[in-house]
Structures are given as C-alpha cells and as structure tokens.
Design an enzyme around this catalytic site. Structure first.
Site, short mmCIF file in Angstrom:
data_model
loop_
_atom_site.label_atom_id
_atom_site.label_comp_id
_atom_site.label_asym_id
_atom_site.label_seq_id
_atom_site.Cartn_x
_atom_site.Cartn_y
_atom_site.Cartn_z
N ASP A 238 0.82 -1.21 0.00
CA ASP A 238 0.00 0.00 0.00
C ASP A 238 0.85 1.26 0.00
O ASP A 238 1.90 1.34 0.66
CB ASP A 238 -0.90 -0.02 1.24
CG ASP A 238 -1.74 1.23 1.39
OD1 ASP A 238 -2.64 1.43 0.57
OD2 ASP A 238 -1.48 2.01 2.33
N GLU A 310 1.28 -0.69 -5.12
CA GLU A 310 0.34 0.39 -5.39
C GLU A 310 1.10 1.70 -5.53
O GLU A 310 1.70 2.19 -4.58
CB GLU A 310 -0.69 0.52 -4.27
CG GLU A 310 -1.72 1.62 -4.58
CD GLU A 310 -2.42 2.17 -3.35
OE1 GLU A 310 -3.61 2.51 -3.46
OE2 GLU A 310 -1.78 2.28 -2.29
#
Length: 463
Positions: A238, A310
């Site tokens: 993330d 990401e």
C-alpha cells in the site's frame, strides 16, 4: 449498443495482435523455444475488501469465515489468487489501514485460526491468498508509537519526529514545513507528551514510520516473514510512494512548492510533492522486499511469492519498480491507466491508447498487469457506464499478462449513494459536506451483492 461494444472489443483484439507482432510473442524466446510462464504471469487476481465482502455472523461486518464460504465463487469465475485488504488489528479509523498490531487479526474479522483455515481451504481449491502490506504508517495506538512518544529505545526514532520551527510570537513551535496530508490539512501533528511534531501523510491517527532508521526496515521485513510463514503467496504493498520523504538538511525539512492545480490550500493537490513522494530510496526498498520474497522461496520452496505495488506515480516512476537488468523489483507495479485515463466518454481509440501507454513504457522483459478498479476508486460500471461493464471485463481478461478485479466488478456493481451524514471514510469526512463527493471512497465499499435483498442481505451494514 451492441455495435458499440463489438467495435471496442474488436479494436482491442487488433491492438493485441499488433502488439504481439511488434513486441515479439511473449511465449517464445529468440531461439524459438517455448517459455514456460510463472503462475502469476497469466493469473486472474481478485481483490476482496473484507469489511463488506461477506458477513458470516450477522454483525454487519464482513469476516474471514465469510470469505472462506465464498471461495468457490472465486474458483468458478477462474480466479487464481485473491488479495485481501488489511485484516490486521486496527481501531478502524481508516478501516484497517491504521494498524495497531501487524501480527494479529482484527477481532471484527475473526481469529488467527479462522485465517489459517482460510489459507487451508483456499489451497484445496487452488487459490492463493495475498495480503495487503501497509509499510508507510501504523496506528497511533500501536505499541511502537506509544513507546516512541516516551522515547523508549529502540522505538525513539521509529517515526518521523521534529521539534518544529521557532514561533516568533512565542508559545508552541510552528510545524516543520508546509507539507500536507492526503486527507486535508497539515501533515504535521503536535504531540504534547513528547513536545515534538510527528509526520502523518494520511490521517492524524496514522503516524509515518521512519524508513531512514534501519531498525524500522528490519522490523517491517520481520512482518513480511511472519505472514509468509503463515502461508501467504505474496503481498500487495500500500501507498508505496510515501514511504520515504527527503532527508532533512541541517535538521530542517524544505517546503514544497504550489502545484497550480487548486487554490484550496488545505487540499493535498495544492502542493507538488517533490519532497514527500517518489524518493529514490523507495525504489531500493521495493528491491529489498523482492529479494526477501525470493530468498524465502529459495529456502522454503514452493511457488513464487509475488509483490504487487500500489503507486499512482508517473509512468516513468512506476516502471522503475520492475527492476533493472541486475536487480529484481516488483512483479506487478500496478497499472492504473484504466483508472487514471478512462471514463464513460472513452472511445475505442482512447482505450487503445490506454493500453499502448503501458506497453510503450514497459521494459520488454517484464509482464504487464491491468487494474480497472479497487476500493479507493469509483466502480468500473459507474466510471465507464453500466452498458460497457461486460466489455471492460472482457478487455481485462483478453489482454496479455495479469488481470486484477475488485470484488463486485465482475457482476457490474455500481457506486453506492452515500450521503455525507452517513460517510465513514475519513477522507470524505475531512473534506466536508460541500466537497466530500470528490474524495469519498465509501461508494465502492458497499456490501457485495450476493442477493437482491436490502443491503445485499446484510443486517445493518457497516462500511
């Protein structure tokens, strides 16, 4: 309408053929021998947002047993692997992305035994489980942060702390710089007990870890090894661009310049994030994580463990995460071009250009991936149009490489209509009633529609 869909689909098929002819067939090497692809290179990945995927006990919150009960659905639609948005222990300020314990399961989702049973059942069905890894920050309720406040070693410098700038009017020092958080306002928060500011590039309750501290780097590698030992097949990482910020010079952090994109000085887009995102050390950190996963496979055997990254950075920066000729990076730096460039008005030519944008930038030795939706974006059917959802799903599956589908997009779910007073997303709440629609992520997080009853069969759903 049918002709419109057919036109787009045929155009994509033609583009695929042209790409294959001009780039060289990805299944054959220069000597004409067939190349055996690794499992992930042609896989269909499926993202599950656990909180609203499947509730097994009627408390209004999805859970691990609910996921386990629907694994056959994934098998039936051809999914090879599923990655779960965070299931770690959390106060849920940012719904799992504020982690108070990286080694425990959040009680809302079940127990460690439930997780182990999920891994076992998925293995029987030939489905791999991938976890969300949140390296940039923790919850302020994490014991690491609590000890850092008190300057208890080795946690004193686990987070990014600064004494602040002198206040010419006296009183509390001023924030160290003009840096802004993603959820509006200053990225610096004063801590009264420690008498210093800490950096939080997301919510106030999500303090940034200090990756310039080697002890933190090793701690987070330990987190990865822990879950690899539990049987996961890899990680989706993330918010990668935020992991490093520029090193302070003479103890001071520089201000970031205005971007010119907005006049709202509280909005993150007001600044060009040249000092807080996409620092070169971030790429090296990804290389280290990939090495860890490769070493784990070499020692313990089994299939390749994958790294999915990401990043909404420029294509030039995204491509760096693939690696170099001598250093391996992430197998899948996420390709968000369908999210960033496409919408309801996209023509066949626009779709073609979206696809070409990735192939034209991707080094030839690597594998493409395609992402059309996720828990942070409006749903594919809402962005591209309900009449085009089948076409977009076909395009996703036709393109060479790995396909990533967000739960619900396979059945054409649309955005939920969430009023401001019902908002749960901190990004929406901090934006206020006038601007929340621009920032809210709640519409894509409504319950998975396993049936057509009210709230998809969930009693009192909690986003």
């Amino acid at each position: 309408m049918f002709q419109s869909k057919l036109c787009i689909l045929l155009h994509i098929v033609l583009v695929f053929i042209l790409i294959t002819l001009t780039k060289g067939c990805p299944d054959v090497n220069t000597k004409g021998k067939t190349i055996e692809k690794d499992w992930w290179e042609t896989s269909s990945f499926y993202q599950i947002y656990p909180r609203s995927f499947k509730d097994s006990n009627g408390d209004g919150i999805g859970d691990l047993k609910g996921i386990k009960s629907k694994l056959q659905h994934l098998k039936d639609i051809g999914v090879n692997a599923t990655w779960l948005s965070p299931i770690y222990k959390s106060p849920m300020v940012d719904f799992g992305y504020d982690i108070s314990d990286f080694y425990e399961i959040n009680p809302d989702y079940g127990t460690m035994k439930d997780f182990e049973e999920l891994i076992e059942e998925a293995k029987k069905l030939g489905i791999k489980i991938i976890l969300d890894f949140v390296p940039n920050h923790s919850s302020d309720e994490n014991i690491w942060f609590q000890k850092s406040i008190k300057r208890i070693e080795p946690y004193t410098d686990y987070y990014v702390w600064h004494k602040g700038k002198p206040n010419p009017d006296g009183g509390r020092p001023l924030p160290p710089s003009n840096w802004l958080q993603a959820f509006r306002g200053s990225a610096w928060e004063w801590n009264e007990e420690r008498q210093e500011y800490y950096l939080h590039q997301f919510d106030i309750k999500q303090p940034d870890l200090n990756y310039r501290n080697p002890v933190v780097v090793e701690q987070m590698k330990h987190v990865l090894r822990y879950w690899l030992n539990k049987g996961v097949a890899g990680f989706r990482v993330d918010a990668v661009p935020w992991c490093f910020e520029v090193a302070p010079k003479n103890g001071e952090y520089p201000d970031e310049p205005p971007s010119g994109f907005t006049q709202d000085k509280e909005e993150a887009a007001y600044l060009s994030h040249i000092y807080t995102q996409d620092q070169p050390e971030t790429v090296d950190m990804v290389f280290q994580w990939r090495q860890l996963l490769d070493d784990y496979q070499r020692i313990h055997g089994g299939d390749t463990r994958v790294l999915m990254i990401e990043t909404y950075s420029s294509l030039d920066n995204v491509m760096k995460f693939y690696g170099t000729r001598s250093i391996k990076g992430a197998q899948m730096p996420f390709n968000f071009q369908f999210i960033l460039q496409g919408n309801k008005d996209s023509s066949a030519k626009d779709i073609t250009n979206i696809i070409k944008s990735w192939f034209n930038n991707m080094p030839g030795a690597y594998t493409p991936n395609w992402v059309m939706g996720n828990h942070d974006q409006r749903r594919v059917a809402s962005r591209y149009g309900v009449d085009k959802i089948d076409t977009m799903n076909m395009i996703l599956m036709i393109l060479p490489g790995a396909a990533i589908t967000y739960n619900g997009d396979e059945i054409g779910m649309i955005d939920g209509d969430i009023k401001f007073e019902d908002s749960k997303d901190p990004a929406a709440i901090r934006a206020g009633p006038e601007k929340y629609q621009k920032f809210t992520r709640d519409p894509a997080r409504t319950p998975m529609q396993w049936d057509d009853s009210t709230s998809a069969g969930v009693k009192d759903p909690i986003l």
